[in-house]
Motif scaffolding. Structure first.
Motif, PDB file in Angstrom:
ATOM      1  N   LEU A  50      -3.581  12.160   8.414  1.00 47.74           N
ATOM      2  CA  LEU A  50      -3.032  12.091   7.686  1.00 47.74           C
ATOM      3  C   LEU A  50      -3.343  13.684   7.442  1.00 47.74           C
ATOM      4  CD1 LEU A  50      -3.887   8.553   8.260  1.00 47.74           C
ATOM      5  CD2 LEU A  50      -1.660   9.097   6.810  1.00 47.74           C
ATOM      6  N   GLY A  51      -3.717  14.211   8.480  1.00 46.63           N
ATOM      7  CA  GLY A  51      -3.682  15.806   8.310  1.00 46.63           C
ATOM      8  C   GLY A  51      -2.322  16.329   7.941  1.00 46.63           C
ATOM      9  N   MET A  52      -2.430  17.547   7.413  1.00 46.89           N
ATOM     10  CA  MET A  52      -1.288  18.425   6.845  1.00 46.89           C
ATOM     11  C   MET A  52      -1.106  19.476   7.744  1.00 46.89           C
ATOM     12  SD  MET A  52      -0.534  16.558   4.420  1.00 46.89           S
ATOM     13  CE  MET A  52       0.540  17.499   3.639  1.00 46.89           C
ATOM     14  N   GLY A  53      -1.998  19.759   8.855  1.00 46.31           N
ATOM     15  CA  GLY A  53      -1.812  20.907   9.522  1.00 46.31           C
ATOM     16  C   GLY A  53      -1.037  20.480  10.815  1.00 46.31           C
ATOM     17  N   LEU A  54       0.245  20.231  10.694  1.00 51.73           N
ATOM     18  CA  LEU A  54       1.291  19.832  11.568  1.00 51.73           C
ATOM     19  C   LEU A  54       2.325  20.967  12.081  1.00 51.73           C
ATOM     20  CD1 LEU A  54       1.789  16.251  10.258  1.00 51.73           C
ATOM     21  CD2 LEU A  54       0.215  16.636  12.269  1.00 51.73           C
TER      22      LEU A  54
ATOM     23  N   GLY B  28      15.126   1.194  -2.605  1.00 48.57           N
ATOM     24  CA  GLY B  28      14.031   0.928  -3.585  1.00 48.57           C
ATOM     25  C   GLY B  28      13.068   2.125  -2.972  1.00 48.57           C
ATOM     26  N   PHE B  29      11.976   2.326  -4.368  1.00 48.21           N
ATOM     27  CA  PHE B  29      11.261   3.651  -4.307  1.00 48.21           C
ATOM     28  C   PHE B  29      10.271   3.517  -3.167  1.00 48.21           C
ATOM     29  CE2 PHE B  29       8.549   0.072  -6.265  1.00 48.21           C
ATOM     30  CZ  PHE B  29       7.244   0.282  -5.422  1.00 48.21           C
ATOM     31  N   SER B  30      10.077   2.364  -2.447  1.00 45.10           N
ATOM     32  CA  SER B  30       9.146   2.171  -1.201  1.00 45.10           C
ATOM     33  C   SER B  30       9.766   3.143  -0.197  1.00 45.10           C
ATOM     34  CB  SER B  30       8.957   0.721  -0.943  1.00 45.10           C
ATOM     35  OG  SER B  30       8.695  -0.027  -2.074  1.00 45.10           O
ATOM     36  N   TRP B  31      10.911   3.336  -0.057  1.00 45.71           N
ATOM     37  CA  TRP B  31      11.411   4.077   0.967  1.00 45.71           C
ATOM     38  C   TRP B  31      11.486   5.600   0.852  1.00 45.71           C
ATOM     39  CZ3 TRP B  31      11.980   0.398   4.592  1.00 45.71           C
ATOM     40  CH2 TRP B  31      12.069  -0.951   4.133  1.00 45.71           C
ATOM     41  N   ALA B  32      10.623   5.964   0.045  1.00 41.71           N
ATOM     42  CA  ALA B  32      10.511   7.285  -0.560  1.00 41.71           C
ATOM     43  C   ALA B  32      10.724   8.284   0.746  1.00 41.71           C
ATOM     44  CB  ALA B  32       9.409   7.480  -1.501  1.00 41.71           C
ATOM     45  N   ILE B  33       9.866   8.166   1.606  1.00 36.28           N
ATOM     46  CA  ILE B  33       9.727   9.230   2.898  1.00 36.28           C
ATOM     47  C   ILE B  33      11.057   9.395   3.423  1.00 36.28           C
ATOM     48  CG2 ILE B  33       8.622   9.700   4.842  1.00 36.28           C
ATOM     49  CD1 ILE B  33       6.861  10.159   2.288  1.00 36.28           C
TER      50      ILE B  33
ATOM     51  N   VAL C  67      13.898  10.727  19.157  1.00 35.53           N
ATOM     52  CA  VAL C  67      12.979   9.933  18.632  1.00 35.53           C
ATOM     53  C   VAL C  67      11.876  10.861  17.978  1.00 35.53           C
ATOM     54  CG1 VAL C  67      11.313   8.035  18.575  1.00 35.53           C
ATOM     55  CG2 VAL C  67      13.391   7.814  19.924  1.00 35.53           C
ATOM     56  N   GLU C  68      11.235  11.988  18.781  1.00 35.68           N
ATOM     57  CA  GLU C  68      10.547  12.798  18.547  1.00 35.68           C
ATOM     58  C   GLU C  68      11.000  13.710  17.368  1.00 35.68           C
ATOM     59  OE1 GLU C  68       8.555  15.422  21.372  1.00 35.68           O
ATOM     60  OE2 GLU C  68       8.495  14.064  22.788  1.00 35.68           O
ATOM     61  N   GLY C  69      12.179  14.052  17.306  1.00 35.88           N
ATOM     62  CA  GLY C  69      12.615  14.625  16.121  1.00 35.88           C
ATOM     63  C   GLY C  69      12.712  13.723  14.859  1.00 35.88           C
ATOM     64  N   ALA C  70      13.129  12.526  14.823  1.00 37.56           N
ATOM     65  CA  ALA C  70      13.110  11.737  13.828  1.00 37.56           C
ATOM     66  C   ALA C  70      11.480  11.508  13.237  1.00 37.56           C
ATOM     67  CB  ALA C  70      13.354  10.300  14.205  1.00 37.56           C
ATOM     68  N   VAL C  71      10.401  11.678  14.152  1.00 40.81           N
ATOM     69  CA  VAL C  71       9.265  11.384  13.750  1.00 40.81           C
ATOM     70  C   VAL C  71       8.880  12.711  12.999  1.00 40.81           C
ATOM     71  CG1 VAL C  71       6.695  11.260  14.485  1.00 40.81           C
ATOM     72  CG2 VAL C  71       8.571   9.668  15.236  1.00 40.81           C
ATOM     73  N   ARG C  72       9.157  13.802  13.385  1.00 39.17           N
ATOM     74  CA  ARG C  72       8.937  15.200  12.916  1.00 39.17           C
ATOM     75  C   ARG C  72       9.542  15.174  11.449  1.00 39.17           C
ATOM     76  NH1 ARG C  72       6.891  19.020  16.269  1.00 39.17           N
ATOM     77  NH2 ARG C  72       6.791  18.330  18.554  1.00 39.17           N
ATOM     78  N   ALA C  73      10.768  14.625  11.233  1.00 35.80           N
ATOM     79  CA  ALA C  73      11.366  14.779  10.119  1.00 35.80           C
ATOM     80  C   ALA C  73      10.609  13.911   9.140  1.00 35.80           C
ATOM     81  CB  ALA C  73      12.772  14.211   9.988  1.00 35.80           C
ATOM     82  N   LEU C  74       9.885  12.717   9.318  1.00 29.01           N
ATOM     83  CA  LEU C  74       9.210  11.942   8.498  1.00 29.01           C
ATOM     84  C   LEU C  74       7.953  12.509   8.099  1.00 29.01           C
ATOM     85  CD1 LEU C  74       9.385   8.463  10.356  1.00 29.01           C
ATOM     86  CD2 LEU C  74      10.367   9.033   8.184  1.00 29.01           C
ATOM     87  N   LEU C  75       7.237  13.485   9.171  1.00 24.34           N
ATOM     88  CA  LEU C  75       6.168  14.250   8.705  1.00 24.34           C
ATOM     89  C   LEU C  75       6.512  15.339   7.928  1.00 24.34           C
ATOM     90  CD1 LEU C  75       4.714  13.956  12.324  1.00 24.34           C
ATOM     91  CD2 LEU C  75       3.554  13.190  10.364  1.00 24.34           C
ATOM     92  N   ALA C  76       7.697  16.044   7.970  1.00 24.13           N
ATOM     93  CA  ALA C  76       7.952  17.019   7.112  1.00 24.13           C
ATOM     94  C   ALA C  76       8.085  16.399   5.565  1.00 24.13           C
ATOM     95  CB  ALA C  76       9.197  17.691   7.509  1.00 24.13           C
ATOM     96  N   ALA C  77       8.772  15.230   5.533  1.00 20.65           N
ATOM     97  CA  ALA C  77       8.890  14.647   4.191  1.00 20.65           C
ATOM     98  C   ALA C  77       7.665  14.034   3.577  1.00 20.65           C
ATOM     99  CB  ALA C  77       9.729  13.251   4.579  1.00 20.65           C
ATOM    100  N   GLU C  78       6.765  13.767   4.312  1.00 17.12           N
ATOM    101  CA  GLU C  78       5.453  13.426   3.990  1.00 17.12           C
ATOM    102  C   GLU C  78       4.696  14.490   3.313  1.00 17.12           C
ATOM    103  OE1 GLU C  78       0.888  12.462   5.465  1.00 17.12           O
ATOM    104  OE2 GLU C  78       2.635  11.477   6.750  1.00 17.12           O
ATOM    105  N   LYS C  79       4.800  15.938   4.017  1.00 19.22           N
ATOM    106  CA  LYS C  79       4.340  16.992   3.402  1.00 19.22           C
ATOM    107  C   LYS C  79       4.608  17.361   2.300  1.00 19.22           C
ATOM    108  CE  LYS C  79       2.998  21.716   5.247  1.00 19.22           C
ATOM    109  NZ  LYS C  79       3.299  22.633   6.071  1.00 19.22           N
ATOM    110  N   PHE C  80       6.013  17.281   2.032  1.00 16.29           N
ATOM    111  CA  PHE C  80       6.849  17.603   0.833  1.00 16.29           C
ATOM    112  C   PHE C  80       6.124  16.631  -0.198  1.00 16.29           C
ATOM    113  CE2 PHE C  80      10.215  16.881  -2.263  1.00 16.29           C
ATOM    114  CZ  PHE C  80      10.303  18.054  -2.614  1.00 16.29           C
ATOM    115  N   TYR C  81       6.004  15.301   0.041  1.00 15.67           N
ATOM    116  CA  TYR C  81       5.928  14.363  -0.818  1.00 15.67           C
ATOM    117  C   TYR C  81       4.254  14.899  -1.540  1.00 15.67           C
ATOM    118  CZ  TYR C  81       4.007   9.537  -2.519  1.00 15.67           C
ATOM    119  OH  TYR C  81       3.532   8.632  -3.188  1.00 15.67           O
ATOM    120  N   ARG C  82       3.409  15.197  -0.447  1.00 14.18           N
ATOM    121  CA  ARG C  82       1.985  15.392  -1.346  1.00 14.18           C
ATOM    122  C   ARG C  82       2.115  16.752  -1.924  1.00 14.18           C
ATOM    123  NH1 ARG C  82      -1.210  11.433   0.971  1.00 14.18           N
ATOM    124  NH2 ARG C  82      -0.401  10.591   3.006  1.00 14.18           N
ATOM    125  N   GLY C  83       2.853  17.743  -1.373  1.00 11.10           N
ATOM    126  CA  GLY C  83       2.759  19.309  -1.924  1.00 11.10           C
ATOM    127  C   GLY C  83       3.635  19.373  -3.152  1.00 11.10           C
TER     128      GLY C  83
END
Length: 331
Positions: free
Chosen positions: A13-17, A36-41, A230-246
């Protein structure tokens, strides 16, 4: 029930991606998204257009439940769907080979049971014999079975009323429904819309019997033929997670706007979530529990293959391993 029958009957759940683009330019896709809010990412992926840096042009289709979003993929209307482990567990037990490419959120308190105060329901045990609305074949259906088990009840002790996720709030205001089992935000809306008439029942101990996993899925053909997509989709999710935390406040505002709910209600919902793009053994464990539930509930026949072996094949790890291998701990 075969694959065609499943889609027809249930169509839920590292951030250095390094976020270096990997998808081919001008990949055009459709994403079926739940509500719904659960789909925030995934909402943040769309709001911030994290698809674009991956060379992906995405159009979204909105649905009121993860099951309906999943069915859109089965019908060939989308390349990806946001759904839950309950939907994948039921589909997999029925021979549907759509796979999970990443989990992005999990929670226990994201679902609630809302009950009418004028129907003699002061405690969860008093749900016995009552009519409870939930969308059948969804995480709400599975959640209700687990919730009832905490109070010595089962689905056989209540009458299920099949109501779409977007209609549960209005349904509880009518005479035919005593309670509903659905999302936290729907529960809040019902209490606000019917002051003094609807209460949320306690969920003490729920985390011991229920965890819902929110996942991105794709057909087996997509992961086989377009692994870079599919790799691109996963990278997009990770970018959204980083934004969510930051930038959590901006994230709350964007999701509140998307879901048409208040910032305060969205913030409360966020407090129930565990955000993190991952693939781990808890996901696989709960897929097996979902499969056993579907079989015992008569929604699927027991497959010849061991359930754990079956569901492990329905979790595609290659994309996340290529992007962030520390996020894959599935064994």
């Amino acid at each position: 029930m075969d694959r065609r029958g499943f889609v027809k009957t249930l169509g839920a759940l590292g951030m250095g991606l390094s976020l270096t683009p990997v998808a081919r330019a001008a990949d055009k896709i459709v994403v079926a998204e739940s509500q719904g809010f659960s789909w925030a990412i995934p909402y943040l992926v769309s709001s911030k257009n994290y698809w674009q840096p991956q060379g992906i042009e995405a159009t979204t289709l909105a649905f009121t439940s993860g099951r309906l979003a999943f069915d859109a993929v089965q019908a060939g209307k989308a390349q990806f769907a946001t759904t839950t482990d309950s939907v994948v567990g039921l589909a997999g037990a029925n021979g549907v080979n759509t796979v999970i490419v990443a989990e992005f959120t999990r929670l226990s308190s994201g679902m609630v049971v809302a009950a009418r105060t004028d129907r003699g329901i002061d405690t969860p045990a008093q749900l016995k014999g009552k009519r409870i609305a939930t969308p059948l074949g969804t995480s709400g259906h599975y959640f209700l079975s687990r919730y009832l088990s905490l109070w010595g009840l089962s689905l056989k002790d209540v009458t299920l009323v099949n109501v779409g996720g977007g209609d549960v709030v209005s349904a509880i205001g009518k005479n035919g429904v005593d309670a509903f089992a659905w999302g936290f935000d729907s529960g809040q809306k019902a209490v606000a819309d019917y002051p003094g008439l609807v209460r949320l029942l306690p969920d003490t101990g729920l985390e011991k019997v229920f965890v819902s996993h929110y996942v991105l899925t794709a057909p087996e053909s997509v992961v086989r033929q377009q692994p870079k997509l599919v790799e691109g989709a996963v990278r997009a999710l990770l970018a959204a997670e980083k934004f969510y935390r930051g930038q959590p406040q901006e994230a709350v505002a964007l999701v509140a706007e998307r879901t048409k709910t208040s910032v305060a209600a969205t913030q409360a919902g966020f407090g129930t979530m565990q955000v993190g793009v991952r693939l781990d053994n808890r996901l696989l464990d709960d897929l097996v529990l979902n499969g056993e539930w579907a079989i015992n509930a008569g929604l699927a026949q027991r497959p010849k293959e061991d359930l754990r072996t079956l569901y492990k094949k329905l979790v595609y790890t290659d994309a996340l391993k290529a992007v962030a291998p520390d996020r894959v701990t599935l064994s």
